[in-house]
Design a protein around this motif. Sequence first.
Motif, PDB file in Angstrom:
ATOM      1  N   LEU A 138       0.720  -1.169   0.090  1.00 11.30           N
ATOM      2  CA  LEU A 138       0.167  -0.026  -0.036  1.00 11.30           C
ATOM      3  C   LEU A 138       0.862   1.205   0.047  1.00 11.30           C
ATOM      4  O   LEU A 138       1.978   1.395   0.581  1.00 11.30           O
ATOM      5  N   CYS A 149      -2.752   0.367  -4.413  1.00  7.87           N
ATOM      6  CA  CYS A 149      -2.026  -0.710  -4.236  1.00  7.87           C
ATOM      7  C   CYS A 149      -0.797  -0.770  -5.195  1.00  7.87           C
ATOM      8  O   CYS A 149      -1.122  -0.655  -6.387  1.00  7.87           O
ATOM      9  N   SER A 214      -5.321  -5.235  -2.492  1.00  6.75           N
ATOM     10  CA  SER A 214      -4.124  -5.393  -1.427  1.00  6.75           C
ATOM     11  C   SER A 214      -4.002  -6.412  -0.563  1.00  6.75           C
ATOM     12  O   SER A 214      -5.126  -7.198  -0.527  1.00  6.75           O
TER      13      SER A 214
END
Length: 234
Positions: A138, A149, A214
């Motif tokens: 992140l 992401c 993510s």
Amino acid sequence: MARLLLVEDESRMAQAVAELLRREGYAVDVCGDGESGAQAIRERTYDAMILDVMLPGRSGTSLATMTRDLGLTTPIIMLTAKTSVDDKVTGLDSGADDYLTKPFAVPELLARVRAQLRRVGALDDHAACSRTRTFADLSWDVSSLTLRCTTSGQSTTLSQRESALFETLLDNADQVLSRDQLRAAAWPQAYGSDYNSVEVYCSFLRRKLAFVGSTVQIRAVRGLGYVLRDGKDS
């Protein structure tokens, strides 16, 4: 380093907000009543002031008026639970430059502080605009509240309240925090209310983490609270 004055009589809120401001790199003096606030204004030089309206001794409005009577042009942000137009007009007419009603999201307060400091040339604009936090896959742009992401390239924007909660989790990554700890740190002005809001906003954040693809997860730990972890490590 910009120096701020925070005058707030709710001690827990004052401590939490001051700590958040210090994490941003500001030097912060805290006063718990109007009289000590007035003394600080007379004796020290500040780049900006954050004044609660309702204070013991003398009001934040009175402090703003005193500041202007002293010939000081220091930016003033007023904090208050009063939301009527007349109350806001009174605060602004007393010399305040901005007016923030409670409850407020911490990122919004930080943004307003940056705006006032930028206006008077007391902020390193480049540093403020380029502040980025990273964790696992992140990348979070604190200024624009954009979460991206780095693997998928997908991004999304967090709301003010989501951002406050996310930053608290990020500051304590891999540590379990109770709902009380999360609420007090993310929304220090909301003590004793919105008990379920942590659960709700954790749910919102989970959806956004899934949206950007993510591996980072917000996990509920039964009977304890929540923790931010990289799912790849488990």
